[in-house]
Design an enzyme around this catalytic site. Structure first.
Site, short mmCIF file in Angstrom:
data_model
loop_
_atom_site.label_atom_id
_atom_site.label_comp_id
_atom_site.label_asym_id
_atom_site.label_seq_id
_atom_site.Cartn_x
_atom_site.Cartn_y
_atom_site.Cartn_z
N TYR A 168 22.59 32.43 44.86
CA TYR A 168 22.04 33.76 44.58
C TYR A 168 21.46 34.31 45.87
O TYR A 168 20.87 33.57 46.65
CB TYR A 168 20.93 33.67 43.53
CG TYR A 168 21.44 33.26 42.16
CD1 TYR A 168 22.02 34.18 41.31
CD2 TYR A 168 21.32 31.94 41.72
CE1 TYR A 168 22.48 33.81 40.05
CE2 TYR A 168 21.79 31.55 40.47
CZ TYR A 168 22.36 32.50 39.63
OH TYR A 168 22.82 32.12 38.39
N GLU A 195 24.54 33.05 28.96
CA GLU A 195 23.56 31.99 28.66
C GLU A 195 22.63 32.48 27.55
O GLU A 195 22.32 33.68 27.46
CB GLU A 195 22.75 31.68 29.93
CG GLU A 195 21.66 30.65 29.69
CD GLU A 195 21.06 30.06 30.97
OE1 GLU A 195 21.39 30.52 32.07
OE2 GLU A 195 20.25 29.11 30.84
N ASN A 216 20.34 26.64 32.62
CA ASN A 216 19.20 25.75 32.35
C ASN A 216 19.03 25.52 30.85
O ASN A 216 18.54 24.46 30.43
CB ASN A 216 17.92 26.36 32.93
CG ASN A 216 17.98 26.51 34.45
OD1 ASN A 216 18.78 25.84 35.10
ND2 ASN A 216 17.15 27.36 35.01
N GLN A 261 24.87 36.90 35.56
CA GLN A 261 25.49 36.63 34.26
C GLN A 261 26.21 37.89 33.80
O GLN A 261 26.51 38.72 34.64
CB GLN A 261 24.42 36.17 33.28
CG GLN A 261 23.72 34.89 33.77
CD GLN A 261 22.88 34.20 32.72
OE1 GLN A 261 22.75 34.62 31.59
NE2 GLN A 261 22.26 33.09 33.14
N ASN A 264 24.12 21.05 34.03
CA ASN A 264 23.85 22.22 34.88
C ASN A 264 22.76 21.89 35.89
O ASN A 264 21.71 21.32 35.53
CB ASN A 264 23.36 23.37 33.99
CG ASN A 264 22.96 24.59 34.80
OD1 ASN A 264 23.81 25.24 35.41
ND2 ASN A 264 21.67 24.88 34.85
N GLU A 265 22.98 22.22 37.15
CA GLU A 265 21.97 22.12 38.22
C GLU A 265 21.08 20.88 38.07
O GLU A 265 19.85 20.98 38.04
CB GLU A 265 21.13 23.40 38.26
CG GLU A 265 21.94 24.60 38.67
CD GLU A 265 21.13 25.87 38.99
OE1 GLU A 265 19.91 25.89 38.71
OE2 GLU A 265 21.72 26.81 39.50
N GLU A 301 28.07 29.89 39.36
CA GLU A 301 26.97 30.85 39.31
C GLU A 301 26.89 31.52 40.67
O GLU A 301 26.65 30.83 41.68
CB GLU A 301 25.63 30.20 38.97
CG GLU A 301 25.51 29.77 37.53
CD GLU A 301 24.12 29.29 37.15
OE1 GLU A 301 23.12 29.79 37.71
OE2 GLU A 301 24.04 28.39 36.30
O1 AHR Z 1 21.60 32.26 35.90
C1 AHR Z 1 20.23 32.03 35.74
C2 AHR Z 1 19.87 30.57 35.98
O2 AHR Z 1 20.06 30.29 37.33
C3 AHR Z 1 20.70 29.53 35.28
O3 AHR Z 1 20.24 29.24 34.01
C4 AHR Z 1 20.51 28.34 36.16
O4 AHR Z 1 21.61 27.47 36.11
C5 AHR Z 1 20.26 28.91 37.53
O5 AHR Z 1 19.16 28.36 38.13
#
Ligand code: AHR
Length: 520
Positions: free
Chosen positions: A265, A48, A93, A372, A193-194, A313
């Site tokens: 995460y 990203e 994001n 990432q 995305n999200e 992710e």
């Molecule tokens: O990977 C970091 C961020 O986490 C990404 O930009 C977003 O999609 C997520 O919230």
């Protein structure tokens, strides 16, 4: 009472001294218990435009190892060793405020913009054409995200034409004029995305997003019916709209898309290592729920099509620390140090275990991206003008990518359980295996905080005759890390306890450890 005492006798071998009874586990592997073929796209990653992932990460003109395009070749070598397959780009994001046209053509004419998502400056010196060149160096496949949040259908179609059309149209000829004669031929596309997250520029309700995603996907498939399109699922299983979001979005877009995304995460919270080590339980529940919801919508539509999961992710991320730091970030900076988590042994064990969970869902999770790749919550770190090195989390990913092949086998695990505050009962040991005609691989974690676990694995049905390799990642300090000053503090070491006799493998797994065994 303990039978054996675990000790790391050197940095190259783990050995055991028999003293007392260990916790033990038994695993049965049956070559017929095939989940699905191994999907190489599960070993995807994510780049990203965030912090120092691109600038001062993969791209640093002037670095001693940089090539003529400004890409660091020491980083390229580590990416190849990591064994990542697809790479999701350019966000995240970031994509929700991105105009792709800014980042193609002569570099001196590219505008500097504010990136609202990460409150930083974007120079656009790396764009699609440069990134496609970098992907060739790393032998990876591009997975491209379009901005559906603050742009629309036409910019998405324009990007598709620019990226994939061979030539003879305005935008494909522009790509050729910009130096990219061959089309980039991008197969996988993320529709934003999200979009469920209030932090997302242009976030939407499930109704609004479902309709826009359906219209964008339908238009993109008018250009190329074979594209593989990913619609946004939930940004985590804890978000309040989880479940309803997937149902509503798919009710609108089911016929036009191929994947729904999951993001997750995990972090060790308030010293609760036991719960953290069992994070894979949440990932497992998340996947099962999304698959059930997708199949529910499919059934309601009487559709024969199945929507697969793109877990695009996933990682360990100390998000609470990031949130604290974010509050003090008022400046507009170029490639600031953001989200530069330094990972521990325990983090690596969780990453290895999450990857095992993705493998166990290979029937429906057919693509995934470790988020990432470089510097930003990443397995690879760099210093400007200086070295590039492997974080602890690098190892379970690279070794699994190297050893897994053929088909994924579901193990039957007999192991003691322990209580966790976050995930209920958790098995002390988790495992998954892969097998092809020449070799098998078994991946294991021991979640015990203090004790080694003695594991026996019945491999008779796989017909293996030799342990080709057995490695373990562990440390007497479960919070040990690799840093610029001590880049090899944590590395996997040979596990000499692995013995195969009459089709049964025995191995001792140190506390808080991840292991891989390759068998011929
Ligand atoms: O990977 C970091 C961020 O986490 C990404 O930009 C977003 O999609 C997520 O919230």
């Amino acid at each position: 009472m303990h039978l054996k005492k675990y000790s790391v006798t050197s940095r190259t071998t783990i050995s055991y001294e028999r003293t007392s009874a260990l916790p033990s586990a038994h695993i049965e592997l049956d070559a017929r218990a095939v989940i699905a073929p191994l999907r190489r796209r599960i070993f995807g990653s994510f780049v990203e435009h965030l912090g120092r992932c691109v600038y001062d990460g993969i791209y640093e003109p002037g670095h001693p190892s940089a090539n003529e395009d400004g890409f660091r070749l020491d980083v390229v070598e580590l990416v190849k060793e990591l064994g990542s397959t697809t790479i999701r780009y350019p966000g995240g994001n970031f994509v929700s405020g991105f105009r792709w046209e800014d980042s193609v053509g002569p570099r001196e004419k590219r505008p500097v913009r504010r990136d609202l998502a990460w409150h930083s400056l974007e120079t656009n010196q790396v764009g699609l054409d440069e990134f496609a060149k970098w992907l060739k160096l790393t032998d990876s496949e591009l997975m491209l995200a379009v901005n559906v949040a603050t742009r629309g259908i036409l910019p998405a179609l324009d990007l598709l034409e620019y990226a994939n059309h061979p030539g003879g149209t305005a935008l494909s000829d522009l790509r050729i004029a910009n130096g990219a004669r061959e089309p980039h031929d991008v197969r996988m596309w993320c529709l934003g995305n999200e979009m469920d997250g209030s932090w997302q520029t242009g976030f939407m309700t499930a109704e609004d997003y479902g309709k826009i995603a359906a219209r964008t996907a339908a238009a993109m498939k008018m250009a190329d019916k074979d594209l593989e399109l990913v619609v946004c699922g939930s940004s985590g299983s804890a978000i309040s709209t989880f479940g309803d979001w997937e149902r509503t979005v798919l009710e609108h877009s089911y016929d036009y898309v191929d994947y729904i995304s999951c993001h997750a995460y995990y972090q060790e919270l308030e010293g609760d290592l036991g719960s953290f080590l069992a994070s894979a339980i949440d990932m497992d529940y998340f996947i099962d729920t999304v698959v059930a919801t997708a199949d529910h919508v499919g059934y309601k539509k009487r559709s024969s099509k199945k929507i697969n999961v793109s877990f695009d992710e996933w990682n360990v991320w100390y998000l609470t620390e990031h949130k604290k730091a974010e509050e003090t970030n008022d400046e507009w900076r170029y490639a600031p140090r953001q989200l530069e988590d330094v990972y521990t042994v325990a983090d690596a064990v969780v990453v290895g275990n999450l990857l095992m969970t993705l493998l166990k869902h290979s029937d429906r999770v057919t693509s995934a991206s470790l988020a990432q790749l470089v510097n930003v919550i990443a397995p690879i770190m760099t210093e400007p003008g200086g070295p590039a090195w492997r974080q602890t989390t690098f190892y379970p990913f690279s070794i699994t990518s190297r050893l897994a092949s053929g088909e994924v086998i579901r193990p039957i695990i007999h192991a003691p359980e322990y209580d966790t505050a976050q995930h209920g009962q958790a098995s002390l040991v988790d495992a998954v295996a892969t097998v092809d005609e020449q070799r098998a691989a078994v991946f294991l974690v021991n979640r015990h905080l203090t004790e080694p676990t003695h594991v026996t694995i019945d491999l008779r049905s796989l017909g293996c005759s030799r342990v080709a390799e057995a490695v373990t990642l562990s440390d007497s300090d479960v919070h040990a890390k690799n840093t610029i000053d001590d880049q090899n503090r944590v590395t996997p070491i040979a596990n000499a306890s692995a013995v195969l006799a009459e089709g049964v493998l025995t191995i001792e797994l140190p506390p808080v450890s991840w292991s891989a065994i390759a068998l011929d």
